[in-house]
Design a protein around this motif. Structure first.
Motif, PDB file in Angstrom:
ATOM      1  N   CYS A  29       0.573  -0.987   0.204  1.00  0.00           N
ATOM      2  CA  CYS A  29       0.066   0.281  -0.174  1.00  0.00           C
ATOM      3  C   CYS A  29       0.687   1.270   0.057  1.00  0.00           C
ATOM      4  O   CYS A  29       1.374   0.821   1.013  1.00  0.00           O
ATOM      5  CB  CYS A  29      -0.907   0.694   1.435  1.00  0.00           C
ATOM      6  SG  CYS A  29      -2.551  -1.272   1.105  1.00  0.00           S
ATOM      7  N   GLU A  30       0.556   1.929  -1.288  1.00  0.00           N
ATOM      8  CA  GLU A  30       1.359   3.067  -0.975  1.00  0.00           C
ATOM      9  C   GLU A  30       1.241   4.401  -0.561  1.00  0.00           C
ATOM     10  O   GLU A  30       1.962   5.174  -0.286  1.00  0.00           O
ATOM     11  CB  GLU A  30       1.203   3.893  -2.285  1.00  0.00           C
ATOM     12  CG  GLU A  30       2.448   2.610  -3.668  1.00  0.00           C
ATOM     13  CD  GLU A  30       1.844   3.048  -4.708  1.00  0.00           C
ATOM     14  OE1 GLU A  30       2.209   4.630  -5.776  1.00  0.00           O
ATOM     15  OE2 GLU A  30       1.326   1.958  -5.527  1.00  0.00           O
ATOM     16  N   HIS A  31      -1.134   4.031  -0.056  1.00  0.00           N
ATOM     17  CA  HIS A  31      -1.018   5.861   0.982  1.00  0.00           C
ATOM     18  C   HIS A  31      -1.925   4.820   1.463  1.00  0.00           C
ATOM     19  O   HIS A  31      -2.773   3.765   1.333  1.00  0.00           O
ATOM     20  CB  HIS A  31      -1.961   6.332  -0.176  1.00  0.00           C
ATOM     21  CG  HIS A  31      -1.929   7.500   0.253  1.00  0.00           C
ATOM     22  ND1 HIS A  31      -1.001   8.516   0.426  1.00  0.00           N
ATOM     23  CD2 HIS A  31      -3.157   8.374   1.162  1.00  0.00           C
ATOM     24  CE1 HIS A  31      -1.362   9.531   1.124  1.00  0.00           C
ATOM     25  NE2 HIS A  31      -3.209   9.982   1.626  1.00  0.00           N
ATOM     26  N   LEU A  32      -1.873   4.994   3.065  1.00  0.00           N
ATOM     27  CA  LEU A  32      -2.184   4.124   4.315  1.00  0.00           C
ATOM     28  C   LEU A  32      -3.243   5.609   5.044  1.00  0.00           C
ATOM     29  O   LEU A  32      -3.487   7.162   5.429  1.00  0.00           O
ATOM     30  CB  LEU A  32      -1.598   4.065   5.531  1.00  0.00           C
ATOM     31  CG  LEU A  32      -0.687   2.769   4.935  1.00  0.00           C
ATOM     32  CD1 LEU A  32       0.260   1.997   6.554  1.00  0.00           C
ATOM     33  CD2 LEU A  32      -1.868   1.640   4.783  1.00  0.00           C
ATOM     34  N   PHE A  33      -4.801   4.986   5.545  1.00  0.00           N
ATOM     35  CA  PHE A  33      -5.982   5.529   6.229  1.00  0.00           C
ATOM     36  C   PHE A  33      -5.779   5.041   7.526  1.00  0.00           C
ATOM     37  O   PHE A  33      -6.112   3.469   7.150  1.00  0.00           O
ATOM     38  CB  PHE A  33      -7.175   6.099   5.416  1.00  0.00           C
ATOM     39  CG  PHE A  33      -7.133   7.104   4.138  1.00  0.00           C
ATOM     40  CD1 PHE A  33      -6.827   8.122   4.139  1.00  0.00           C
ATOM     41  CD2 PHE A  33      -6.670   6.813   2.737  1.00  0.00           C
ATOM     42  CE1 PHE A  33      -6.612   9.014   3.133  1.00  0.00           C
ATOM     43  CE2 PHE A  33      -6.140   7.086   1.377  1.00  0.00           C
ATOM     44  CZ  PHE A  33      -6.273   9.148   1.625  1.00  0.00           C
TER      45      PHE A  33
END
Length: 187
Positions: A29-33
């Motif tokens: 995953c390149e972006h995490l929320f």
């Protein structure tokens, strides 16, 4: 792009959140929320809304477990519809399900129904256990949060602060402030 979403219900589930973040990073995953908020009785989970807004065509929302995402089958279907309309899909690491395939869509629907059923059974057992404990005189419930702050409420009232200001300052509801003041006046 792989976009990760991690959630735990409470702040004391730190290890569970760290494990989700670790697994999402390992999946690429390149972006995490990431958020710590209950999925029950919440109008909107802020980070989930941000993730759904961030997603673009071809992206994949990645979660570790189904229960980290949806509250019910209906909610799950709404989320899947949102992703589909954006040209994105969902990948559940723990189940190996990818909704970009027909089989993945079928499996997610079936598993969503099972998860909702399982949650209902668990809540039913919990209610039965609480009723049994109450009948045996062993269940006291949770300690009232506002009552723990009663001395601070009375101190602020004695200093001339109004009920609304006290509620904001102490972090409790205004009705609780009035209840504490009334209890002290009666006692």
């Amino acid at each position: 792009m792989l976009i990760g979403y991690a959630r735990t219900s409470t702040l004391d589930q730190k290890a569970g959140l760290e494990a989700q973040v670790r697994d999402l990073k390992a999946a690429g995953c390149e972006h995490l929320f990431v958020e710590q908020v209950s999925s029950v009785n919440v109008v909107q989970r802020e980070k989930l809304a941000e993730a759904l807004d961030f997603i673009r065509t071809g992206d994949v929302l990645v979660i570790t477990k189904l229960d980290r995402l949806a509250r019910s089958v209906q909610h799950l279907m709404e989320l899947l519809d949102t992703l589909t309309k954006k040209g994105a899909s969902l990948n559940i690491l723990g189940l190996g399900i990818d909704t970009s395939t027909s089989t993945g869509k079928l499996m997610i629907t079936i598993l969503g129904g099972i998860a909702e059923f399982e949650r209902g059974i668990m809540l039913e057992r919990q209610r039965e256990g609480i009723a049994k404990a109450k009948a045996a005189g062993k269940y006291k419930g949770r300690k009232p949060t506002a009552q723990a702050k009663a001395d601070e409420v009375i101190k602020l009232r004695d200093e001339g602060m109004g009920a609304s200001a006290i509620a904001r300052e102490v972090g409790i509801g205004r009705a609780s402030v009035y209840r504490i003041i009334g209890d002290r006046a009666a006692g």
